[in-house]
Design a protein around this motif. Structure first.
Motif, PDB file in Angstrom:
ATOM      1  N   UNK A   1      -1.133  -6.588   2.894  1.00 26.82           N
ATOM      2  CA  UNK A   1      -0.846  -5.873   4.126  1.00 26.82           C
ATOM      3  C   UNK A   1      -0.656  -4.399   3.780  1.00 26.82           C
ATOM      4  N   UNK A   2      -1.213  -3.565   4.613  1.00 27.98           N
ATOM      5  CA  UNK A   2      -1.160  -2.133   4.388  1.00 27.98           C
ATOM      6  C   UNK A   2      -0.221  -1.524   5.416  1.00 27.98           C
ATOM      7  N   UNK A   3       0.674  -0.672   4.991  1.00 29.17           N
ATOM      8  CA  UNK A   3       1.544   0.023   5.928  1.00 29.17           C
ATOM      9  C   UNK A   3       1.039   1.437   6.068  1.00 29.17           C
ATOM     10  N   UNK A   4       0.699   1.814   7.279  1.00 26.16           N
ATOM     11  CA  UNK A   4       0.016   3.070   7.520  1.00 26.16           C
ATOM     12  C   UNK A   4       0.058   3.363   9.004  1.00 26.16           C
ATOM     13  N   UNK A   5      -0.210   4.598   9.376  1.00 28.95           N
ATOM     14  CA  UNK A   5      -0.375   4.874  10.796  1.00 28.95           C
ATOM     15  C   UNK A   5      -1.748   4.412  11.247  1.00 28.95           C
ATOM     16  N   UNK A   6      -2.708   4.419  10.342  1.00 31.34           N
ATOM     17  CA  UNK A   6      -4.001   3.785  10.591  1.00 31.34           C
ATOM     18  C   UNK A   6      -4.621   3.493   9.237  1.00 31.34           C
ATOM     19  N   UNK A   7      -5.812   2.896   9.235  1.00 28.38           N
ATOM     20  CA  UNK A   7      -6.375   2.418   7.972  1.00 28.38           C
ATOM     21  C   UNK A   7      -6.680   3.541   6.990  1.00 28.38           C
ATOM     22  N   UNK A   8      -6.881   4.738   7.523  1.00 33.09           N
ATOM     23  CA  UNK A   8      -7.252   5.832   6.628  1.00 33.09           C
ATOM     24  C   UNK A   8      -6.037   6.577   6.088  1.00 33.09           C
ATOM     25  N   UNK A   9      -4.859   6.250   6.575  1.00 31.64           N
ATOM     26  CA  UNK A   9      -3.669   6.955   6.080  1.00 31.64           C
ATOM     27  C   UNK A   9      -2.706   5.998   5.400  1.00 31.64           C
ATOM     28  N   UNK A  10      -3.256   4.963   4.776  1.00 32.57           N
ATOM     29  CA  UNK A  10      -2.400   3.955   4.136  1.00 32.57           C
ATOM     30  C   UNK A  10      -1.456   4.601   3.134  1.00 32.57           C
ATOM     31  N   UNK A  11      -0.206   4.283   3.250  1.00 33.45           N
ATOM     32  CA  UNK A  11       0.805   4.848   2.353  1.00 33.45           C
ATOM     33  C   UNK A  11       1.401   3.772   1.465  1.00 33.45           C
ATOM     34  N   UNK A  12       1.417   2.552   1.932  1.00 34.66           N
ATOM     35  CA  UNK A  12       1.969   1.454   1.136  1.00 34.66           C
ATOM     36  C   UNK A  12       1.065   0.243   1.303  1.00 34.66           C
ATOM     37  N   UNK A  13       0.772  -0.411   0.196  1.00 34.39           N
ATOM     38  CA  UNK A  13      -0.020  -1.636   0.239  1.00 34.39           C
ATOM     39  C   UNK A  13       0.759  -2.716  -0.506  1.00 34.39           C
ATOM     40  N   UNK A  14       0.902  -3.864   0.131  1.00 33.50           N
ATOM     41  CA  UNK A  14       1.671  -4.958  -0.442  1.00 33.50           C
ATOM     42  C   UNK A  14       0.728  -6.145  -0.663  1.00 33.50           C
ATOM     43  N   UNK A  15       0.537  -6.510  -1.926  1.00 31.85           N
ATOM     44  CA  UNK A  15      -0.305  -7.656  -2.288  1.00 31.85           C
ATOM     45  C   UNK A  15       0.574  -8.848  -2.649  1.00 31.85           C
ATOM     46  N   UNK A  16       0.104 -10.030  -2.301  1.00 29.21           N
ATOM     47  CA  UNK A  16       0.812 -11.252  -2.711  1.00 29.21           C
ATOM     48  C   UNK A  16      -0.195 -12.209  -3.338  1.00 29.21           C
ATOM     49  N   UNK A  17       0.171 -12.787  -4.476  1.00 30.10           N
ATOM     50  CA  UNK A  17      -0.790 -13.599  -5.229  1.00 30.10           C
ATOM     51  C   UNK A  17      -0.689 -15.088  -4.925  1.00 30.10           C
ATOM     52  N   UNK A  18       0.333 -15.484  -4.153  1.00 31.22           N
ATOM     53  CA  UNK A  18       0.468 -16.902  -3.809  1.00 31.22           C
ATOM     54  C   UNK A  18       0.403 -17.733  -5.107  1.00 31.22           C
ATOM     55  N   UNK A  19      -0.334 -18.840  -5.106  1.00 31.33           N
ATOM     56  CA  UNK A  19      -0.342 -19.686  -6.306  1.00 31.33           C
ATOM     57  C   UNK A  19      -1.372 -19.245  -7.337  1.00 31.33           C
ATOM     58  N   UNK A  20      -1.871 -18.041  -7.221  1.00 24.27           N
ATOM     59  CA  UNK A  20      -2.830 -17.511  -8.192  1.00 24.27           C
ATOM     60  C   UNK A  20      -2.103 -16.731  -9.278  1.00 24.27           C
TER      61      UNK A  20
END
Lengths: 498, 498
Positions: free
Chosen positions: B425-444
């Protein structure tokens, strides 16, 4: 010679011209009024071979049929005797959703995956065979053609067709699709024989899309000729399963109707009717087709298992539920415990699940352009934790089968609120004679549970599939048995009739 | 009075006859040319009330409307001033798939479930409120009507309708559906107010099938009258969400068209247009309907999340993904780690996931006929491990939101091979101004991974969602960043723009 071994008649004939394309050779094997027609093949150097796997004891005679006079009408005979110790014949579908060897011995597939192991160095192949001797797998998914893919960049020792040039796919590279390279096929059949000696079924994948040599986009007549050559050479090996393709829907040069046609060629030219299926990437093949003997699914939707079994009325193998590994790929980086969990999940759903391993060394280079030794493709050694755990499950299943006539029946017989019950597989000759019931709790962790048992009295064993322990509970159980449990996830429970 | 609080006009009127059925009461609130019509209600004892939640500051006047002369045309006024500290107004849909309070402050639902907490003893309700003060949940799913179900056998302190008899459902039990019991509703609104004071949204479930009193099968005109009474009493609470039903498809006395009608009544009589949805068991409601503000799904198919978001263009809540617990029921016996995993899975898929807890003491009686104190239904205390971990995630999400204008955007922007990439999930005002990206690997559990980053330079944090640790990596990252990872499953990675 013993039944279910390969009888081979070797004949000398012409070597001029292109015998692969020009000479027809076959034979009819006869026992009393029974006749079995088989195809033969040209093995190079003026040598022709006809192979046959007898399935009944007694006297067999044969007579060759050929378009070449010198090879036509040659006769011989042999006496087929009792099978060698431990040999039970080819695997067949049994009891709708399960398998048995030809002599009726139950066969529960606990397979592994090593796509390109025969295309590695001799030393690595020998190491793979040593590994296979000590691990619990009784089936292996493997490719005929060499493999080009991420982490797969080496050249194979042999090519299936003669070719010009040295760089596959580059200018100057040219396959001669009118001939075969007998060395390639002799090597492959030696490996199939090595697996047979280990009681491992060779789930042989006839076509695949991972290619830089030109084998995935051959003309239809070449596909057909290649397939008949494979059938003529390998069908007499009792441990052969035919997998028409891996990820058939990624083979852009072929339509689904091409695969239908190829299936029909296998049906027509395999006298032994070995098991037949096909593997997909995104679009499932029609597994209800009468020429498909079992489902071969690349997905891990175990909650759909009942539907597949009911719809297709065939065994279902989950052949591709991701691999124990640590790659940068979703399909190759689940933990050993998760791999084991999936084998149980599919197993208690009445299906079978195939293992694979893609474990890089933790300090491996961060690149897919390397060719590390990964069991999934190259063979070698197994480093993961799941093989031993899968072996533990296989032992539980085979014990249950031996104790009960060897038939697994999907549970649900006394579970009106099925979605609320855990999955269970029942080992019985039929639903009313259940002798062993195996429950798996997956990620559920009840502190007590009411098990709906079949008629009779049962002993209960608490099972830890990861620690591989079996703990017999006190007393006996019958009817709706409420039992206090560990409250820990990923546990199992077995009931044995007393 | 401050905006987003409840203004209440209390009026004395007739008590003879049946004022619940016979007397219409309402008011029009006016600010300049703006008019807001609201329904009032009879509170028993000759007392009528009209409630209003002002959403803009300044002078408001009102004038009552009634079928009874004494209650008609009564006028008054008040001045709405700045909101109280920490008050942001009701929650609205924001940025298609997300939420914000009326003042624009982002709201990320981290909800819990305690269906029948208001129907327990006063002491237990007070304990529930104490618990809610110290846990990270900002929404609670709760029922209006009392609950009859496995592990739910007690009588509630109050009943919504006057009744005869003492044993619900037995001969002699008779509801007077022509009247309401004001005590019941006064109690419920006190609890809604308690939640409001804790900044917790009350996801109020208006109908449900778990019943022995007769509330699930009332005549349509009673359903409608009940609904209008609820709307008149509770709409002015800023923390209300309307959930039309729990497991609506298990309510055999109603058709889907009945729920459609009830939705329309809510639309017509709630002047504040609070959030509206409905919860299902097996058959999803049509969440694309314009009167449904967000999806409310009882399933855990997170790999379908993108499809739901794309199809419905609404926020999606997974309200029922099984609970941290140890019951004998599939829906109530997953581990705390698994509960936390599902909250992450849904979260990084761009959705929101609701918590619940069903933890019995390990020595609890083996019977569903008992009434233990389980948070999921009764409230009380929380014993599980997931609430702290969910709080850790909530903090990460809210930090990201505060840093970036507060909008979560579903990732995929530089992921051509999406299925091979982890969820993010990307936290941003829109897709081109992403300031934070949160990745989750689940069972990988990859040992390295190539993260496709948005434009700019990022710091990277390795996150352990179970141990609740954040470890900043050295250096900065940009473009396609290959990073060596732990090789352990259930980990996350955060990128913060520098």
């Amino acid at each position: 010679m013993p039944v279910w071994e390969v009888f081979e008649a070797k004949l000398d004939g012409p070597s001029e011209g292109n015998p692969f394309a020009d000479v027809l050779i076959g034979a009819v094997f006869t026992q009393g009024h029974r006749e079995v027609a088989v195809d033969g093949f040209y093995d190079g150097g003026g040598v022709y071979k006809v192979r046959f796997m007898p399935d009944t004891q007694g006297e067999w005679t044969y007579r060759t049929v050929s378009s070449v006079k010198a090879l036509d009408g040659r006769e011989g005979s042999f006496r087929a005797v009792a099978p060698l110790a431990g040999v039970h014949g080819p695997v067949r579908v049994s009891n709708t959703h399960h398998f048995a060897y030809a002599d009726g011995t139950p066969y529960f597939p606990f397979g592994t995956t090593s796509y390109a192991w025969v295309h590695q160095s001799e030393a690595l192949q020998e190491q793979t065979l040593v590994t296979l001797k000590s691990v619990p797998f009784n089936k292996i998914r493997m490719l005929v053609f060499p493999k080009h893919y991420e982490y797969n960049h080496n050249e194979p020792p042999f090519y299936p067709f003669p070719h010009e040039g040295t760089v596959p796919g580059a200018p100057g590279w040219k396959n001669d699709f009118t001939r075969f390279n007998p060395e390639f096929f002799a090597h492959l059949e030696k490996r199939i024989g090595d697996l047979r000696a280990l009681n491992i079924e060779a789930d042989l994948i006839l076509f695949h899309p991972y290619d830089r040599w030109g084998y995935q986009s051959m003309p239809a007549e070449v596909d057909d000729r290649y397939l008949r050559y494979v059938l003529a050479r390998f069908s007499a090996y009792r441990n052969i399963w035919w997998s028409m393709a891996n990820e058939y829907d990624l083979m852009k040069a072929k339509k689904t109707s091409d695969f239908d046609r190829l299936f029909h060629i296998v049906e027509e030219h395999d006298p032994y009717r070995h098991l037949r299926s096909i593997h997909f990437s995104n679009v499932p093949y029609d597994y209800s087709a009468p020429w498909v003997t079992h489902g071969c699914l690349q997905l891990a939707k175990f909650d759909e298992a009942s539907r597949y079994l009911a719809d297709w009325k065939k065994p279902v193998l989950f052949d591709g539920v991701q691999y124990e590994g640590n790659l940068d790929k979703r399909w190759g980086n689940i933990s050993g415990d998760e791999m084991t969990r999936r084998v149980w999940d599919g197993g208690v759903s009445g299906c079978y699940v195939t293992h694979g391993e893609t474990l890089l060394n933790p300090d491996a280079e961060m690149s897919e352009d390397t060719t590390p030794t990964l069991w999934w493709s190259h063979g070698g050694t197994l480093k993961g934790t799941s093989p031993a755990q899968i072996g533990f499950l296989r032992k539980l299943v085979e014990e249950s089968a031996v104790a009960t006539g060897g038939v697994a029946v999907r549970a649900g017989f006394e579970a009106p609120e099925k979605p609320y019950y855990m999955n269970a597989t029942v080992y019985a000759t039929d639903k009313t004679t259940a002798r062993t019931v195996l429950y798996y709790f997956d990620d559920h962790q009840p502190i007590w549970y009411e098990f709906p048992l079949p008629a009779g009295k049962f002993k209960a064993d608490a099972i830890d599939p990861i620690a591989m322990t079996v703990t017999e509970l006190d007393g006996t159980y019958s009817g709706k048995a409420r039992i206090r449990l560990s409250g820990k996830p990923f546990r199992a429970m077995r009931f044995r009739a007393v």
